[in-house]
Design a protein around this motif. Structure first.
Motif: not given
Length: 236
Positions: A4, A25, A62-63, A155
């Motif tokens: 992330r 991060n 994200f991912d 998250l």
């Protein structure tokens, strides 16, 4: 690159810039805290990540997928969850109905998810039929957290989770979130002004000022009285 990652993020309310440069991060299972005076961009940052504020520059991964261009609902389906400042529960709905609202539209049956999440905050079990608006501030915060967790976010973003609640509730929230990060790979980003809470829960802490976040604060500095004024704007 981390799982992330936010780099050189910029955001605005209409034509008014709000975030000028944000770089940080987080890894799976990590808790990152963000400190800052009121009006420095903490809430705006969380709202930009979740899609409620227009992003004008930079990147959010994200991912491995860019969040730029994704609508709020698409970001939620991807695994983002927000517990907003002020809780934003439904005051006329019962606690159970509030929790179910966090699952609506999902593929899994509601009841097993609700029971699983109630095991984390057991105090809500006896309040299931009570209207959300009849709960204390601390109980409402527990409800907001549990509702967010019902979506099983990867998250979770917390906006001032200790605001206006008693120390016993703060301890309960901190202990439960610590347990959660140990038993799952959920990632947490929290903005907070309670130094004890943020240092006790966070693996790393950053400072944001004037819409710029690029400085990590050594946690040992946050035990010094001068840090209270420097990073939160509250006199020690």
């Amino acid at each position: 690159m981390s799982l992330r990652d936010v780099s050189n993020l910029k955001a605005a309310y209409g034509m008014v810039p709000a975030l000028h440069q944000v770089d940080f991060n987080v890894q799976p299972g990590e808790v990152v805290g963000i400190l800052g005076h009121d009006g420095m961009g903490k809430t705006t940052l969380l709202r930009a990540i979740t899609g409620f504020v227009k992003v004008t520059g930079g990147e959010m991964l994200f991912d491995g997928q860019s969040l730029r261009g994704l609508l709020v609902n698409a970001r939620a389906r991807a695994g983002l969850g927000l517990v907003p400042q002020g809780r934003m529960i439904f005051p006329t709905l019962a606690v159970r109905e509030n929790l179910e609202s966090g699952i609506a539209g999902g593929k899994e049956p509601m009841e097993p998810i609700v029971e699983e999440m109630l095991a984390l905050f057991q105090r809500l079990t006896r309040l299931l039929d009570r209207a959300g608006g009849a709960l204390s501030g601390g109980e409402q915060q527990l409800l907001a957290l549990t509702r967010c967790l019902c979506r099983r976010p990867k998250l979770m973003l917390l906006d001032e989770p200790t605001e206006g609640i008693q120390p016993s509730n703060i301890d309960e929230i901190s202990d439960t979130l610590k347990q959660l990060t140990k038993t799952s790979d959920i990632t947490i980003v929290q903005v907070e002004q309670d130094l004890d809470f943020i240092t006790g829960l966070s693996d790393r802490v950053y400072a944001i000022s004037g819409g710029v976040l690029d400085r990590q604060i050594p946690k040992e500095q946050l035990t010094e009285s001068r840090a209270v004024s420097e990073f939160t704007g509250v006199a020690a």
